[in-house]
Design an enzyme around this catalytic site. Structure first.
Site, short mmCIF file in Angstrom:
data_model
loop_
_atom_site.label_atom_id
_atom_site.label_comp_id
_atom_site.label_asym_id
_atom_site.label_seq_id
_atom_site.Cartn_x
_atom_site.Cartn_y
_atom_site.Cartn_z
N GLY A 1 0.82 -1.20 0.00
CA GLY A 1 0.00 0.00 0.00
C GLY A 1 0.85 1.25 0.00
CB CYS A 2 0.13 4.69 1.10
SG CYS A 2 0.95 6.29 1.28
#
Length: 240
Positions: free
Chosen positions: A62-63
């Site tokens: 993810g981020c």
């Protein structure tokens, strides 16, 4: 009545997607979008033997703001650098990666001392508190292949440990669904732009960080206290 709040991080480009840009939080009778719940999981049965040499490992979940922030609080980690892995060198820039069609994943390169923390223990942190490994091409509010769950092993031993641990967790039904984490060999890592480095540590009041990422660090401290370090190890100089 539903209230829509739009969070924009300053000075971070123009793309419509990406963890650095507009995130819409829907606030109603249900809680706002938040960090994925942590899951208590067993340590890997198969692990890399300790050596006297510093090693590196690359994780995508993810981020990269949150993944970097978590690993910066792990004892034995010497550095954690946000960047891109899985695509071509010429397109390893946030403006291109954010469209989700370059083949890259937002990733974090972790340098660590195996005598203090093993690769297997880093995998345990990654799967338990850093992200949800059962979500395909998404994490929290972020969508796209650039947010996929992936491991980029630096050695054949790392690949073997990662494969064995995924099989172990799936066999134990540690998660409500099967792990979708890919293992991608031979992919170079490219450091992200300087403004992405240390983002969680520098911007704890940022709306995205407060909702999606600070809970991950809190879960690390609560669930894996022996590995938690209160002072994060920061990227000292611009990585790019």
């Amino acid at each position: 009545m539903t209230t829509i709040l739009i969070r924009r991080a300053p000075l971070l480009g123009k793309l419509a997607g990406g963890c650095a840009l507009a995130t819409v939080l829907l606030l109603s009778q249900r809680p706002a979008l938040s960090a994925e719940d942590a899951v208590a999981i067993a340590a890997p049965v198969l692990d890399e033997p300790a050596t006297g040499r510093e090693e590196t490992a690359v994780f995508a979940g993810g981020c990269f703001w949150g993944v970097q922030g978590v690993f910066q609080h792990v004892r034995g980690v010497k550095s954690a650098v946000s960047g891109y892995a899985g695509g071509a060198a010429g397109s390893a820039h946030y403006e291109e990666v954010g469209y989700g069609n370059t083949g890259h994943a937002e990733a974090v390169r972790v340098s660590f001392d195996p005598s203090q923390v093993s690769y297997g223990k880093l995998l345990q942190v990654f799967f338990s508190v850093a992200h949800n490994p059962t979500q395909l091409n998404r994490q929290g509010p972020d969508r796209g292949t650039q947010y996929r769950s992936a491991l980029f092993p630096a050695t054949p031993v790392q690949r073997k440990v990662a494969e064995a641990y995924i099989a172990q967790l799936d066999a134990a039904r540690a998660f409500p669904a099967r792990i979708v984490t890919s293992i991608e060999d031979g992919k170079r890592f490219y450091p992200a732009e300087a403004y992405h480095q240390n983002f969680l540590a520098l911007h704890p009041d940022n709306g995205y960080i407060a909702v999606n990422d600070l809970p991950k660090v809190a879960n690390l401290q609560r669930m894996m206290a022996a590995l938690y370090r209160p002072d994060p190890v920061l990227v000292a100089a611009p990585a790019r």
